[in-house]
Design an enzyme around this catalytic site. Structure first.
Site, PDB file in Angstrom:
ATOM      1  N   LYS A 147     -11.578  13.225   5.170  1.00 54.79           N
ATOM      2  CA  LYS A 147     -12.394  14.205   6.083  1.00 54.79           C
ATOM      3  C   LYS A 147     -11.786  15.575   5.856  1.00 54.79           C
ATOM      4  O   LYS A 147     -10.692  15.872   5.652  1.00 54.79           O
ATOM      5  CB  LYS A 147     -11.806  13.720   7.798  1.00 54.79           C
ATOM      6  CG  LYS A 147     -11.887  12.182   7.896  1.00 54.79           C
ATOM      7  CD  LYS A 147     -13.467  11.816   8.140  1.00 54.79           C
ATOM      8  CE  LYS A 147     -13.448  10.411   8.423  1.00 54.79           C
ATOM      9  NZ  LYS A 147     -13.823   9.374   7.313  1.00 54.79           N
ATOM     10  N   ARG A 148     -12.586  16.656   5.921  1.00 61.26           N
ATOM     11  CA  ARG A 148     -12.204  17.797   5.920  1.00 61.26           C
ATOM     12  C   ARG A 148     -11.767  18.460   4.773  1.00 61.26           C
ATOM     13  O   ARG A 148     -11.005  19.378   4.620  1.00 61.26           O
ATOM     14  CB  ARG A 148     -11.297  18.233   7.047  1.00 61.26           C
ATOM     15  CG  ARG A 148     -11.978  18.201   8.488  1.00 61.26           C
ATOM     16  CD  ARG A 148     -11.201  18.765   9.541  1.00 61.26           C
ATOM     17  NE  ARG A 148     -10.222  17.700   9.941  1.00 61.26           N
ATOM     18  CZ  ARG A 148     -10.289  16.532  10.479  1.00 61.26           C
ATOM     19  NH1 ARG A 148     -11.249  16.328  11.039  1.00 61.26           N
ATOM     20  NH2 ARG A 148      -9.098  15.781  10.792  1.00 61.26           N
TER      21      ARG A 148
ATOM     22  N   PHE B  34      -0.780   9.886 -14.086  1.00 59.37           N
ATOM     23  CA  PHE B  34       0.581   9.262 -13.818  1.00 59.37           C
ATOM     24  C   PHE B  34       0.472   7.917 -13.472  1.00 59.37           C
ATOM     25  O   PHE B  34       1.390   6.968 -13.941  1.00 59.37           O
ATOM     26  CB  PHE B  34       1.083  10.141 -12.320  1.00 59.37           C
ATOM     27  CG  PHE B  34       2.482   9.570 -11.963  1.00 59.37           C
ATOM     28  CD1 PHE B  34       3.434   9.746 -12.454  1.00 59.37           C
ATOM     29  CD2 PHE B  34       2.397   8.850 -10.566  1.00 59.37           C
ATOM     30  CE1 PHE B  34       4.648   9.197 -11.893  1.00 59.37           C
ATOM     31  CE2 PHE B  34       3.699   8.414 -10.065  1.00 59.37           C
ATOM     32  CZ  PHE B  34       4.874   8.598 -10.872  1.00 59.37           C
ATOM     33  N   TYR B  35      -0.439   7.611 -12.330  1.00 63.26           N
ATOM     34  CA  TYR B  35      -0.385   6.039 -12.041  1.00 63.26           C
ATOM     35  C   TYR B  35      -0.989   5.345 -12.960  1.00 63.26           C
ATOM     36  O   TYR B  35      -0.388   4.066 -13.354  1.00 63.26           O
ATOM     37  CB  TYR B  35      -1.338   5.964 -10.797  1.00 63.26           C
ATOM     38  CG  TYR B  35      -0.519   6.445  -9.433  1.00 63.26           C
ATOM     39  CD1 TYR B  35       0.552   5.826  -8.958  1.00 63.26           C
ATOM     40  CD2 TYR B  35      -0.953   7.561  -8.930  1.00 63.26           C
ATOM     41  CE1 TYR B  35       1.239   6.337  -8.115  1.00 63.26           C
ATOM     42  CE2 TYR B  35      -0.375   8.136  -7.899  1.00 63.26           C
ATOM     43  CZ  TYR B  35       0.875   7.216  -7.291  1.00 63.26           C
ATOM     44  OH  TYR B  35       1.420   7.816  -6.152  1.00 63.26           O
TER      45      TYR B  35
ATOM     46  N   SER C 282      -3.855  14.664 -12.568  1.00 66.38           N
ATOM     47  CA  SER C 282      -2.765  14.343 -13.014  1.00 66.38           C
ATOM     48  C   SER C 282      -2.219  13.296 -12.190  1.00 66.38           C
ATOM     49  O   SER C 282      -1.116  12.516 -12.665  1.00 66.38           O
ATOM     50  CB  SER C 282      -1.626  15.848 -12.502  1.00 66.38           C
ATOM     51  OG  SER C 282      -1.842  15.863 -11.313  1.00 66.38           O
TER      52      SER C 282
ATOM     53  N   MET D  84       1.224   4.801   0.923  1.00 68.16           N
ATOM     54  CA  MET D  84       0.358   5.639   1.841  1.00 68.16           C
ATOM     55  C   MET D  84       0.685   7.110   1.324  1.00 68.16           C
ATOM     56  O   MET D  84      -0.491   7.733   1.280  1.00 68.16           O
ATOM     57  CB  MET D  84       0.913   5.516   3.355  1.00 68.16           C
ATOM     58  CG  MET D  84       0.872   4.046   3.837  1.00 68.16           C
ATOM     59  SD  MET D  84       1.474   4.016   5.671  1.00 68.16           S
ATOM     60  CE  MET D  84       3.194   4.394   5.321  1.00 68.16           C
TER      61      MET D  84
ATOM     62  N   HIS E 206      -4.823   5.258  -2.525  1.00 70.56           N
ATOM     63  CA  HIS E 206      -5.944   6.189  -2.822  1.00 70.56           C
ATOM     64  C   HIS E 206      -5.477   7.305  -3.438  1.00 70.56           C
ATOM     65  O   HIS E 206      -4.609   7.882  -3.037  1.00 70.56           O
ATOM     66  CB  HIS E 206      -6.707   6.411  -1.304  1.00 70.56           C
ATOM     67  CG  HIS E 206      -7.131   5.222  -0.816  1.00 70.56           C
ATOM     68  ND1 HIS E 206      -6.384   4.459   0.022  1.00 70.56           N
ATOM     69  CD2 HIS E 206      -8.206   4.564  -0.668  1.00 70.56           C
ATOM     70  CE1 HIS E 206      -7.180   3.456   0.732  1.00 70.56           C
ATOM     71  NE2 HIS E 206      -8.404   3.301   0.071  1.00 70.56           N
TER      72      HIS E 206
ATOM     73  N   ILE F  36      -3.900  10.616 -11.053  1.00 72.94           N
ATOM     74  CA  ILE F  36      -4.546   9.438 -11.692  1.00 72.94           C
ATOM     75  C   ILE F  36      -4.051   9.129 -12.964  1.00 72.94           C
ATOM     76  O   ILE F  36      -3.729   7.785 -13.283  1.00 72.94           O
ATOM     77  CB  ILE F  36      -6.037   9.774 -12.037  1.00 72.94           C
ATOM     78  CG1 ILE F  36      -6.929   9.720 -10.550  1.00 72.94           C
ATOM     79  CG2 ILE F  36      -6.674   8.635 -12.824  1.00 72.94           C
ATOM     80  CD1 ILE F  36      -8.160  10.539 -10.624  1.00 72.94           C
TER      81      ILE F  36
ATOM     82  N   TYR G 205       0.719  -1.102  -0.178  1.00 70.06           N
ATOM     83  CA  TYR G 205      -0.059  -0.024   0.053  1.00 70.06           C
ATOM     84  C   TYR G 205       0.817   1.386   0.017  1.00 70.06           C
ATOM     85  O   TYR G 205       1.750   1.607   1.030  1.00 70.06           O
ATOM     86  CB  TYR G 205      -0.907   0.017   1.162  1.00 70.06           C
ATOM     87  CG  TYR G 205      -1.827   1.230   1.385  1.00 70.06           C
ATOM     88  CD1 TYR G 205      -2.826   1.612   0.363  1.00 70.06           C
ATOM     89  CD2 TYR G 205      -1.575   1.975   2.205  1.00 70.06           C
ATOM     90  CE1 TYR G 205      -3.585   2.712   0.431  1.00 70.06           C
ATOM     91  CE2 TYR G 205      -2.671   3.214   2.373  1.00 70.06           C
ATOM     92  CZ  TYR G 205      -3.262   3.330   1.349  1.00 70.06           C
ATOM     93  OH  TYR G 205      -4.096   4.655   1.617  1.00 70.06           O
TER      94      TYR G 205
END
Length: 163
Positions: free
Chosen positions: A143-144, A126-127, A122, A78, A115, A124, A76
């Protein structure tokens, strides 16, 4: 590590002595803030967390962890990011290639996933360039910040077994 027209891109480990540089980078790069536990965990993951240096200046970083779901190992991501003024110089690619190298050398990873905020075109793109696909949308993941939804992007390393 990487060499682009006289530019040197190198990766270095994250330690007690430079963890504050990672905190500062993340504050500038990402719209969310990370808690002390995140940084404590980063100090424990070894090769799964690296700072990126552009001509000896810290400009980016990657932090990963191993996730296990139903006995299946996934890597993952992070965080993976670079300061805006240093983007499009291959730094993100060097960081992601490091993740691929780790996945290959440690083996037995079903996939690499992360995520991404749904409006971050950009990131999205790239990956996707590296073979990641959108596999899920998580509503209210963040959140926020708005939009609060995130895509889960995944690159499979072990093909699905056909029935």
């Amino acid at each position: 590590m990487g060499q682009i027209k006289g530019v040197r891109i190198e990766l270095g480990g994250i330690t007690q002595h430079n963890i504050k540089q990672l905190k500062r980078l993340n504050q500038y790069i990402f719209p969310v803030s990370y808690n002390d536990k995140f940084y404590k965990d980063v100090l424990e993951v070894g090769e799964l967390a690296k700072l990126a240096y552009f001509n000896d200046v810290v400009v980016g970083a990657v932090c990963c962890r191993v996730d296990v779901h139903d006995g299946v190992r996934h890597l993952y991501i992070m965080t993976l990011g670079c300061l805006a003024m240093y983007r499009r110089h291959g730094i993100g690619s060097v960081l992601l290639e490091h993740v691929f190298k780790i996945a290959k050398s440690q083996g037995n990873f079903h996939s690499i996933f992360l995520h991404v905020q749904i409006n971050n075109d950009s990131a999205i793109n790239f990956y996707k360039h590296f073979g990641f696909e959108i596999v899920e949308t998580k509503e209210h993941y963040y959140k926020r910040i708005e939009p609060s939804d995130a895509y889960v992007l995944e690159k499979r390393l072990i093909p699905e077994k056909s029935a």
